[in-house]
Design a protein around this motif. Structure first.
Motif, PDB file in Angstrom:
ATOM      1  N   GLY A   1     -85.859  15.598  36.571  1.00  0.00           N
ATOM      2  CA  GLY A   1     -86.239  16.629  35.608  1.00  0.00           C
ATOM      3  C   GLY A   1     -87.256  17.608  36.138  1.00  0.00           C
ATOM      4  O   GLY A   1     -88.024  18.200  35.369  1.00  0.00           O
ATOM      5  N   ASN A   2     -87.271  17.804  37.452  1.00  0.00           N
ATOM      6  CA  ASN A   2     -88.227  18.718  38.075  1.00  0.00           C
ATOM      7  C   ASN A   2     -87.660  20.136  38.039  1.00  0.00           C
ATOM      8  O   ASN A   2     -87.029  20.606  38.992  1.00  0.00           O
ATOM      9  CB  ASN A   2     -88.493  18.273  39.523  1.00  0.00           C
ATOM     10  CG  ASN A   2     -89.685  18.984  40.138  1.00  0.00           C
ATOM     11  OD1 ASN A   2     -90.005  20.111  39.764  1.00  0.00           O
ATOM     12  ND2 ASN A   2     -90.331  18.322  41.089  1.00  0.00           N
ATOM     13  N   THR A   3     -87.892  20.824  36.938  1.00  0.00           N
ATOM     14  CA  THR A   3     -87.273  22.140  36.734  1.00  0.00           C
ATOM     15  C   THR A   3     -87.794  23.199  37.706  1.00  0.00           C
ATOM     16  O   THR A   3     -87.023  24.055  38.150  1.00  0.00           O
ATOM     17  CB  THR A   3     -87.497  22.634  35.294  1.00  0.00           C
ATOM     18  OG1 THR A   3     -88.893  22.582  34.988  1.00  0.00           O
ATOM     19  CG2 THR A   3     -86.742  21.769  34.304  1.00  0.00           C
ATOM     20  N   SER A   4     -89.083  23.153  38.023  1.00  0.00           N
ATOM     21  CA  SER A   4     -89.642  24.167  38.936  1.00  0.00           C
ATOM     22  C   SER A   4     -89.021  24.033  40.326  1.00  0.00           C
ATOM     23  O   SER A   4     -88.647  25.033  40.952  1.00  0.00           O
ATOM     24  CB  SER A   4     -91.166  24.042  39.003  1.00  0.00           C
ATOM     25  OG  SER A   4     -91.550  22.744  39.439  1.00  0.00           O
ATOM     26  N   GLN A   5     -88.893  22.790  40.813  1.00  0.00           N
ATOM     27  CA  GLN A   5     -88.280  22.578  42.124  1.00  0.00           C
ATOM     28  C   GLN A   5     -86.803  22.969  42.101  1.00  0.00           C
ATOM     29  O   GLN A   5     -86.292  23.586  43.030  1.00  0.00           O
ATOM     30  CB  GLN A   5     -88.416  21.118  42.557  1.00  0.00           C
ATOM     31  CG  GLN A   5     -87.833  20.856  43.940  1.00  0.00           C
ATOM     32  CD  GLN A   5     -87.825  19.370  44.305  1.00  0.00           C
ATOM     33  OE1 GLN A   5     -88.165  18.528  43.479  1.00  0.00           O
ATOM     34  NE2 GLN A   5     -87.431  19.059  45.525  1.00  0.00           N
TER      35      GLN A   5
ATOM     36  N   LEU B   1     -75.468  17.956  38.208  1.00  0.00           N
ATOM     37  CA  LEU B   1     -75.307  17.991  36.751  1.00  0.00           C
ATOM     38  C   LEU B   1     -75.131  16.583  36.186  1.00  0.00           C
ATOM     39  O   LEU B   1     -75.633  16.281  35.097  1.00  0.00           O
ATOM     40  CB  LEU B   1     -74.113  18.867  36.372  1.00  0.00           C
ATOM     41  CG  LEU B   1     -73.921  19.134  34.874  1.00  0.00           C
ATOM     42  CD1 LEU B   1     -75.163  19.775  34.263  1.00  0.00           C
ATOM     43  CD2 LEU B   1     -72.697  20.011  34.637  1.00  0.00           C
ATOM     44  N   HIS B   2     -74.414  15.723  36.913  1.00  0.00           N
ATOM     45  CA  HIS B   2     -74.304  14.318  36.500  1.00  0.00           C
ATOM     46  C   HIS B   2     -75.709  13.701  36.382  1.00  0.00           C
ATOM     47  O   HIS B   2     -76.026  13.021  35.409  1.00  0.00           O
ATOM     48  CB  HIS B   2     -73.508  13.499  37.520  1.00  0.00           C
ATOM     49  CG  HIS B   2     -72.026  13.650  37.418  1.00  0.00           C
ATOM     50  ND1 HIS B   2     -71.308  14.472  38.236  1.00  0.00           N
ATOM     51  CD2 HIS B   2     -71.114  13.069  36.595  1.00  0.00           C
ATOM     52  CE1 HIS B   2     -70.018  14.393  37.942  1.00  0.00           C
ATOM     53  NE2 HIS B   2     -69.874  13.548  36.939  1.00  0.00           N
TER      54      HIS B   2
ATOM     55  N   ILE C   1     -82.485  18.263  29.652  1.00  0.00           N
ATOM     56  CA  ILE C   1     -81.764  19.413  29.112  1.00  0.00           C
ATOM     57  C   ILE C   1     -82.091  20.710  29.848  1.00  0.00           C
ATOM     58  O   ILE C   1     -81.201  21.547  30.070  1.00  0.00           O
ATOM     59  CB  ILE C   1     -82.039  19.572  27.589  1.00  0.00           C
ATOM     60  CG1 ILE C   1     -81.209  20.726  27.003  1.00  0.00           C
ATOM     61  CG2 ILE C   1     -83.513  19.737  27.304  1.00  0.00           C
ATOM     62  CD1 ILE C   1     -79.728  20.564  27.113  1.00  0.00           C
ATOM     63  N   GLN C   2     -83.344  20.923  30.255  1.00  0.00           N
ATOM     64  CA  GLN C   2     -83.699  22.156  30.954  1.00  0.00           C
ATOM     65  C   GLN C   2     -83.007  22.244  32.308  1.00  0.00           C
ATOM     66  O   GLN C   2     -82.574  23.327  32.728  1.00  0.00           O
ATOM     67  CB  GLN C   2     -85.227  22.258  31.121  1.00  0.00           C
ATOM     68  CG  GLN C   2     -85.990  22.387  29.810  1.00  0.00           C
ATOM     69  CD  GLN C   2     -85.492  23.545  28.947  1.00  0.00           C
ATOM     70  OE1 GLN C   2     -85.188  24.631  29.454  1.00  0.00           O
ATOM     71  NE2 GLN C   2     -85.411  23.312  27.642  1.00  0.00           N
ATOM     72  N   CYS C   3     -82.886  21.119  32.964  1.00  0.00           N
ATOM     73  CA  CYS C   3     -82.164  21.089  34.244  1.00  0.00           C
ATOM     74  C   CYS C   3     -80.675  21.358  34.014  1.00  0.00           C
ATOM     75  O   CYS C   3     -80.031  22.060  34.808  1.00  0.00           O
ATOM     76  CB  CYS C   3     -82.352  19.737  34.932  1.00  0.00           C
ATOM     77  SG  CYS C   3     -84.023  19.477  35.585  1.00  0.00           S
TER      78      CYS C   3
ATOM     79  N   CYS D   1     -78.194  17.432  25.300  1.00  0.00           N
ATOM     80  CA  CYS D   1     -77.315  17.651  26.453  1.00  0.00           C
ATOM     81  C   CYS D   1     -75.850  17.649  26.026  1.00  0.00           C
ATOM     82  O   CYS D   1     -75.060  18.473  26.495  1.00  0.00           O
ATOM     83  CB  CYS D   1     -77.548  16.572  27.510  1.00  0.00           C
ATOM     84  SG  CYS D   1     -79.136  16.714  28.375  1.00  0.00           S
ATOM     85  N   VAL D   2     -75.494  16.724  25.147  1.00  0.00           N
ATOM     86  CA  VAL D   2     -74.111  16.644  24.669  1.00  0.00           C
ATOM     87  C   VAL D   2     -73.707  17.949  23.990  1.00  0.00           C
ATOM     88  O   VAL D   2     -72.655  18.527  24.293  1.00  0.00           O
ATOM     89  CB  VAL D   2     -73.925  15.456  23.698  1.00  0.00           C
ATOM     90  CG1 VAL D   2     -72.569  15.536  23.002  1.00  0.00           C
ATOM     91  CG2 VAL D   2     -74.051  14.130  24.450  1.00  0.00           C
TER      92      VAL D   2
END
Length: 286
Positions: free
Chosen positions: A38-42, A64-65, A73-75, A108-109
């Motif tokens: 969940g590291n969105t910045s990276q 994505l999996h 969800i942000q990723c 996510c769903v």
């Protein structure tokens, strides 16, 4: 040493996993790792640098999996916006929607469905509905049913979603499936949901399945009835003994036959009938 490692990592992210990495977590690239944690910045930095978001590991797992399996969800949003394949399949045939359903991530769903994810996969593979039932995610089960999930989707290993819910003793999931019109007597090698309920010795599950028309006399491929999988004089055995000796009432038989005739989505059809409200409540188990 550290400065030399940076271009190597970037190179791996761009070209994908090495064949020699089979069965090893080294086959996961930085974009997989960022999605998993969940590291969105990276993840945003990797995407901006041109990294392909559809990189696969040797077992065909995409970033994505990873993001869906962990409910990030942000990723998921970043990956889909960057062109991630929404229905990519891993080596087991699971899609990101399967993983999001297993994780119980409603966000996510919903987002995957809004972006075109297919709720019903090809025959004989585990569906998102199977995965939600396996993990006991009843809210995801209800959502998937609402958007048209096939209640009788058959996996060659697990059978129907109802088989899975009963084998794992997820009563809320089983109840949602039955209310929606799932076939209570669907068989896998002649084994029904009642056989699973008997094996796990869950009396409440047995009662619910019988209430929805479960056949206590059904025999599996070994010639055994559900009661044959219970301990003598146990609560489950006594429950089966009662149902075997007590015939169903006429009004119960009428309800079961009407629901069977209406098939899947029976509740929606019943609510449209021009009959008294109390009859609708009875027919829909409310």
């Amino acid at each position: 040493m550290e400065t030399e490692a940076v271009p190597i990592i970037a190179s791996v992210a761009l070209r994908g996993p090495l064949i020699g990495d089979i069965g090893n977590w080294h086959s996961r690239t930085p974009v997989h790792d960022a999605s998993r944690h969940g590291n969105t910045s990276q993840l945003r930095e990797l995407i901006d640098s041109g990294v392909c978001v559809n990189l696969v590991t040797v077992d065909s797992i995409t970033p994505l999996h990873e993001a869906c399996l962990h409910g990030h969800i942000q990723c998921v949003k970043l990956l889909l916006a960057a062109g991630a394949q929404v229905d990519a399949r891993n080596i087991d045939g699971s899609t990101p929607l399967c993983d999001a359903s297993a994780a119980g991530s409603l966000e996510c769903v919903k987002f995957l469905l809004d972006n075109g994810a297919k709720v019903n996969p090809p025959l004989f593979t585990a569906s998102p509905l199977h995965e939600a039932c396996m993990s006991g995610k009843s809210e995801c089960v209800k959502l998937l049913i609402e958007v048209g999930a096939n209640l009788e989707a058959h996996d060659c290993h697990f059978g129907t979603p109802l088989h899975v819910a009963c084998a794992r003793e997820h009563l809320d999931c089983a109840k949602a499936l039955l209310h929606a019109g799932a076939n209570v007597n669907a068989a896998k090698l002649h084994e029904t949901a009642l056989h699973h309920a008997a094996k796990v010795k869950n009396t409440e599950l047995v009662k619910m399945l019988v209430e929805f028309g479960g056949n206590v006399y059904a025999r599996d491929n070994r010639g055994k009835k559900p009661t044959d999988y219970t301990w003598p004089n146990s609560p489950t055995a006594k429950c089966f003994e009662y149902y075997e000796k007590t015939p169903r009432s006429l009004y119960q038989l009428c309800r079961l036959n009407l629901r069977k005739t209406l098939g899947q989505r029976a509740v929606e059809k019943i609510l449209k009938l021009n009959i008294p409200t109390r009859l609708k409540q009875y027919l829909t188990y409310n």
